[in-house]
Scaffold this active site. Structure first.
Site, PDB file in Angstrom:
ATOM      1  N   CYS A 157     -31.710 -28.081  13.676  1.00  0.00           N
ATOM      2  CA  CYS A 157     -32.434 -29.149  14.199  1.00  0.00           C
ATOM      3  C   CYS A 157     -32.462 -29.199  15.763  1.00  0.00           C
ATOM      4  O   CYS A 157     -31.529 -28.709  16.458  1.00  0.00           O
ATOM      5  CB  CYS A 157     -31.960 -30.411  13.592  1.00  0.00           C
ATOM      6  N   CYS A 208     -33.240 -36.580  11.383  1.00  0.00           N
ATOM      7  CA  CYS A 208     -32.775 -36.646  10.143  1.00  0.00           C
ATOM      8  C   CYS A 208     -31.433 -37.052  10.048  1.00  0.00           C
ATOM      9  O   CYS A 208     -30.535 -37.412  11.093  1.00  0.00           O
ATOM     10  CB  CYS A 208     -32.690 -35.348   9.633  1.00  0.00           C
ATOM     11  N   GLU A 233     -32.108 -31.794  17.679  1.00  0.00           N
ATOM     12  CA  GLU A 233     -31.172 -32.592  18.285  1.00  0.00           C
ATOM     13  C   GLU A 233     -29.821 -31.911  18.382  1.00  0.00           C
ATOM     14  O   GLU A 233     -29.131 -32.094  19.286  1.00  0.00           O
ATOM     15  CB  GLU A 233     -31.024 -34.083  17.337  1.00  0.00           C
ATOM     16  N   ILE A 235     -34.809 -24.526  15.494  1.00  0.00           N
ATOM     17  CA  ILE A 235     -34.965 -22.972  15.495  1.00  0.00           C
ATOM     18  C   ILE A 235     -34.818 -22.594  13.889  1.00  0.00           C
ATOM     19  O   ILE A 235     -33.757 -23.027  13.354  1.00  0.00           O
ATOM     20  CB  ILE A 235     -33.625 -22.408  16.118  1.00  0.00           C
TER      21      ILE A 235
HETATM   22  N1  THU Z   1     -36.261 -31.036  12.088  1.00  0.00           N
HETATM   23  C1  THU Z   1     -35.639 -31.201  13.581  1.00  0.00           C
HETATM   24  O1  THU Z   1     -35.611 -30.430  14.428  1.00  0.00           O
HETATM   25  N2  THU Z   1     -35.023 -32.598  13.624  1.00  0.00           N
HETATM   26  C2  THU Z   1     -35.037 -33.373  12.575  1.00  0.00           C
HETATM   27  O2  THU Z   1     -34.442 -34.570  12.931  1.00  0.00           O
HETATM   28  C3  THU Z   1     -35.616 -33.299  11.443  1.00  0.00           C
HETATM   29  C4  THU Z   1     -36.477 -31.803  11.303  1.00  0.00           C
HETATM   30  C5  THU Z   1     -36.822 -29.754  12.325  1.00  0.00           C
HETATM   31  C6  THU Z   1     -36.064 -28.807  11.096  1.00  0.00           C
HETATM   32  C7  THU Z   1     -37.200 -27.992  10.739  1.00  0.00           C
HETATM   33  O3  THU Z   1     -37.347 -26.759  11.574  1.00  0.00           O
HETATM   34  C8  THU Z   1     -38.364 -28.703  10.732  1.00  0.00           C
HETATM   35  O4  THU Z   1     -37.958 -29.699  11.578  1.00  0.00           O
HETATM   36  C9  THU Z   1     -38.944 -29.111   9.515  1.00  0.00           C
HETATM   37  O5  THU Z   1     -37.852 -29.804   8.593  1.00  0.00           O
END
Ligand code: THU
Length: 127
Positions: free
Chosen positions: A53, A89, A55, A43
């Site tokens: 994120c 991440c 997760e 979001i």
């Molecule tokens: N993002 C995630 O949802 N999970 C991760 O582990 C890495 C990054 C999302 C955050 C953001 O909305 C997009 O990916 C780009 O960074």
């Protein structure tokens, strides 16, 4: 629930992502040690650091419902340019470590791969 079903759930929930800034849609689906399922998507926010994120959304949903620990999480996001799957991440890995996550499923373009949590975040910080 089978790992393939958890992978499909993660794939499907990625469609709910709110990602107007990156266009990077991420989905996560986890099963807790008690056998319940929680999903999440990323979001984003116009104030970029306020982004959450996928997760983390799944973890927050699970723990706020009274869950204590996570068995497996599936993460789905295929980078359109390289066709490769993304891994969680660093901050999300640390959040998963806190709740004793055992396995991580990385959804790929076709199928998925399974990892132990130790492969994803070895020597993780806990006290
Ligand atoms: N993002 C995630 O949802 N999970 C991760 O582990 C890495 C990054 C999302 C955050 C953001 O909305 C997009 O990916 C780009 O960074």
């Amino acid at each position: 629930m089978k790992n393939s079903d958890l992978a499909d759930l993660a794939r499907n929930i990625a469609e709910k992502a709110y990602a107007p800034y990156s266009n990077f849609r991420v989905g996560a689906a986890l099963i807790t040690d008690s056998g319940n399922i929680y999903t999440g998507c990323n979001i984003e926010n116009a104030s970029y650091p306020a982004t959450v994120c996928a997760e983390d959304v799944a973890v927050v949903k699970a723990i706020s419902e009274g869950e204590k620990s996570i068995d497996t999480i599936a993460v789905a996001c295929i980078d359109a340019e390289s066709d490769t799957a993304i891994f969680p991440c660093g901050i999300s890995r640390q959040r998963l470590a806190e709740f004793d996550t055992k396995k991580v499923i990385i959804v790929e373009k076709d199928g998925y791969k399974e990892y132990t949590f130790d492969e994803i975040l070895p020597y993780n910080f806990k006290f």
